[in-house]
Design a protein around this motif. Sequence first.
Motif, PDB file in Angstrom:
ATOM      1  N   ASP A   1       2.511   9.846   2.107  1.00 43.89           N
ATOM      2  CA  ASP A   1       0.750  10.149   2.204  1.00 43.89           C
ATOM      3  C   ASP A   1       0.516  11.477   2.183  1.00 43.89           C
ATOM      4  O   ASP A   1      -0.655  11.847   2.051  1.00 43.89           O
ATOM      5  CB  ASP A   1       0.153   9.419   3.439  1.00 43.89           C
ATOM      6  N   ALA A   2       1.388  12.560   1.860  1.00 43.06           N
ATOM      7  CA  ALA A   2       1.084  13.927   1.829  1.00 43.06           C
ATOM      8  C   ALA A   2       0.492  14.069   0.451  1.00 43.06           C
ATOM      9  O   ALA A   2      -0.839  14.849   0.755  1.00 43.06           O
ATOM     10  CB  ALA A   2       2.437  14.643   1.548  1.00 43.06           C
TER      11      ALA A   2
ATOM     12  N   PRO B   1       0.865  -1.263   0.056  1.00 33.86           N
ATOM     13  CA  PRO B   1      -0.145   0.050  -0.088  1.00 33.86           C
ATOM     14  C   PRO B   1       0.617   1.444   0.015  1.00 33.86           C
ATOM     15  O   PRO B   1       0.332   2.334  -0.380  1.00 33.86           O
ATOM     16  CB  PRO B   1      -0.949  -0.182   1.528  1.00 33.86           C
ATOM     17  N   GLU B   2       2.148   1.027   0.310  1.00 35.52           N
ATOM     18  CA  GLU B   2       3.085   2.222   0.357  1.00 35.52           C
ATOM     19  C   GLU B   2       3.850   2.419  -0.925  1.00 35.52           C
ATOM     20  O   GLU B   2       4.458   3.468  -1.326  1.00 35.52           O
ATOM     21  CB  GLU B   2       3.933   2.242   1.451  1.00 35.52           C
ATOM     22  N   MET B   3       3.656   1.548  -1.838  1.00 31.48           N
ATOM     23  CA  MET B   3       4.565   1.574  -3.120  1.00 31.48           C
ATOM     24  C   MET B   3       3.473   1.693  -4.453  1.00 31.48           C
ATOM     25  O   MET B   3       3.960   2.057  -5.295  1.00 31.48           O
ATOM     26  CB  MET B   3       5.306   0.108  -3.299  1.00 31.48           C
ATOM     27  N   ALA B   4       2.367   1.273  -4.128  1.00 23.40           N
ATOM     28  CA  ALA B   4       1.374   1.333  -5.237  1.00 23.40           C
ATOM     29  C   ALA B   4      -0.054   1.704  -4.763  1.00 23.40           C
ATOM     30  O   ALA B   4      -0.414   1.983  -3.691  1.00 23.40           O
ATOM     31  CB  ALA B   4       1.232  -0.235  -5.917  1.00 23.40           C
TER      32      ALA B   4
ATOM     33  N   LYS C   1      -0.581  11.631  -2.633  1.00 25.96           N
ATOM     34  CA  LYS C   1      -0.474  10.295  -3.323  1.00 25.96           C
ATOM     35  C   LYS C   1      -0.279  10.738  -4.788  1.00 25.96           C
ATOM     36  O   LYS C   1       0.364   9.641  -5.529  1.00 25.96           O
ATOM     37  CB  LYS C   1      -1.882   9.286  -3.389  1.00 25.96           C
ATOM     38  N   LEU C   2      -0.711  11.666  -5.469  1.00 26.03           N
ATOM     39  CA  LEU C   2      -0.280  11.788  -6.995  1.00 26.03           C
ATOM     40  C   LEU C   2       0.485  12.990  -6.969  1.00 26.03           C
ATOM     41  O   LEU C   2       0.695  13.727  -8.028  1.00 26.03           O
ATOM     42  CB  LEU C   2      -1.677  12.161  -7.783  1.00 26.03           C
ATOM     43  N   THR C   3       1.419  13.425  -6.170  1.00 31.93           N
ATOM     44  CA  THR C   3       2.304  14.610  -6.250  1.00 31.93           C
ATOM     45  C   THR C   3       3.313  14.482  -7.178  1.00 31.93           C
ATOM     46  O   THR C   3       3.613  13.171  -7.776  1.00 31.93           O
ATOM     47  CB  THR C   3       3.242  14.412  -4.795  1.00 31.93           C
ATOM     48  N   THR C   4       3.680  15.622  -7.869  1.00 37.11           N
ATOM     49  CA  THR C   4       4.625  15.417  -8.935  1.00 37.11           C
ATOM     50  C   THR C   4       5.972  15.648  -8.387  1.00 37.11           C
ATOM     51  O   THR C   4       7.050  15.641  -9.166  1.00 37.11           O
ATOM     52  CB  THR C   4       4.411  16.385  -9.886  1.00 37.11           C
ATOM     53  N   LYS C   5       6.423  15.688  -7.025  1.00 39.58           N
ATOM     54  CA  LYS C   5       7.444  16.356  -6.438  1.00 39.58           C
ATOM     55  C   LYS C   5       8.398  15.110  -6.049  1.00 39.58           C
ATOM     56  O   LYS C   5       9.475  15.260  -5.703  1.00 39.58           O
ATOM     57  CB  LYS C   5       7.239  17.343  -5.346  1.00 39.58           C
ATOM     58  N   TYR C   6       7.788  14.030  -5.477  1.00 41.00           N
ATOM     59  CA  TYR C   6       8.599  13.224  -4.808  1.00 41.00           C
ATOM     60  C   TYR C   6       9.436  12.276  -5.845  1.00 41.00           C
ATOM     61  O   TYR C   6       9.421  11.994  -7.065  1.00 41.00           O
ATOM     62  CB  TYR C   6       7.691  11.851  -4.459  1.00 41.00           C
ATOM     63  N   PRO C   7      10.968  12.374  -5.515  1.00 40.38           N
ATOM     64  CA  PRO C   7      11.889  11.957  -6.440  1.00 40.38           C
ATOM     65  C   PRO C   7      12.192  10.548  -6.823  1.00 40.38           C
ATOM     66  O   PRO C   7      11.871   9.409  -5.705  1.00 40.38           O
ATOM     67  CB  PRO C   7      13.476  12.728  -5.886  1.00 40.38           C
TER      68      PRO C   7
END
Length: 550
Positions: A357-358, A302-305, A360-366
């Motif tokens: 979880d900030a 759940p943390e990966m997908a 789930k569809l963020t564009t910023k997580y590297p």
Amino acid sequence: MKNIIKQIIGIVPATLFCAVLGFTACTDNFESLNDNPNGLNPENIPLVMRFAQPQQSIYLNYLNRDYEYQLQQNLNADLYSGYLGTPNDFGGNNNNNTYVMNDGWNNQAFTTGMINILKPISQILDLTEETDYIAIAKIIRVAAIHRVSDMYGPLPYSKAMKGGTVVGYDSQEQLYKTFLEELTESVNALTTFVDTNGDQPGRITFDVMCGQSHTRWIRFANTLRLRLAMRMVKVDPATAKREAEAAVSQKYGVLTSADANIEVKDKGLTNPLRTIAVDYNDSSLGGSFESIMKGYDDPRLPEMALPVGWNGDLDIHGKDGKPLNKIGQYVGIRQGIPIDDKNNYKMYSIPKFDVKDADKLTTKYPLPIMKVAEAYFLRAEGVLRGWSMGGGTAQSLYEEGIKASFDEYGISADKYAAYIADDVKMAADYENPYDPEYSCPGVNKVTVKWNEAADNETKLQKIITQKWIAMFPEGQEAWSEFRRTGYPKLLPVADNRSKFIPKGEFIKRLPFTLNERNTNLEAVEEARTMLKGPDDPSTRLWWDVEGGNF
């Protein structure tokens, strides 16, 4: 590739547009590809600014041109690793996904290596005598180019960026020798620098990978050295052992749980995989990843997908058009499934982009370049082979690798303890809800719990399976290790349309690029003699030795 043609025309020069699509009439002048007609004269670019392009191009997201990453890695290694699948029927399903190799797609990784890595790094090396700058530049170059070599095999390297109408290739054996030498030299130079000056973060403000820490660059380089040494273990075991032990025993050692993952953390960059999965709707969770993670009941899933329903509660429907009540479940796409309509698969699970979880569809997580967990699994395999790996048993290092991965995703200690003690769960059967014809049994039949009485192949399968999970979603390294070891066992390609790869077997490499065949044929012909077989996707790379691992 949503609106990809429009984006290419609007963003990149016509020369690169031709390279992306596989046309070659306008690709002769590589030098011009790096020039910005609306920007600074390249000669006036400050030295520290020249580090941006190669760092951002290990994953090709330089200036946020996400479609280039899609061509560089997502439509080859990310598929072949088993991590991801595609809901798109590109070319009527005649594409890399079904082993009908697309020359236009497969140019990109090579072009990136030459233009976005070798060129700016050669400029940096020509412009400075600062030992720490030189060392970091060489580490970046190795980190990037070994990935390119692990796609194609031989590459231009020692003769690249020196002019001439023919640019010769180095064999992969020579490349690996050079990579290891350059990493050793860089580590020695940085060690001298740190011992004399300490870490100097204000000096390397261009660093967006290692937190502006010289010491962390050393540990990253040592871990790269360990990775490359392990890659060659079946073709040159003596050198592999020597280099691996030297990397681990070096004064500052390899990455440990005290370190952060190596990522390109540049606040101006977006996550290219997020754009491809969400905006283009071209990348989904892979069937093999679903099979293994669901089989283990892995608490990291759940943390990966993201489950079905991530895009507005859109459910999977059967061929009869009726909803199948899959919202909230994790469903991947097996490689090679013929896609009849993208609309039937676009709601399948996708990678998750913020493990905190900030958003789930963020564009910023590297995206990760190298995860700390990998170092523990490499050391665990080293101990299994009888090498000195800085203390610890194969079991303890294996379990430390799992723990580092669990800690990354914030999984509790009690779930970790239950996970490593499980000696029952194995890969689950794969179900394709829309078209059950492409369902198949799970194949990676190994449990998590360490068993000291097991044979070395079983132990290695456990190590590589857990390393594969921990490295997600870095498909290039996962594909390389799958080819080297055969682990984890992946679901067979559903519809293998290759003229070269036998049914039930897997792709070994990308052929030399169409651009190179058209503009540098003499060198390509020489490089073909360096391969173990013909220049096609069934030929193994130098380090990929058939047979068992011991």
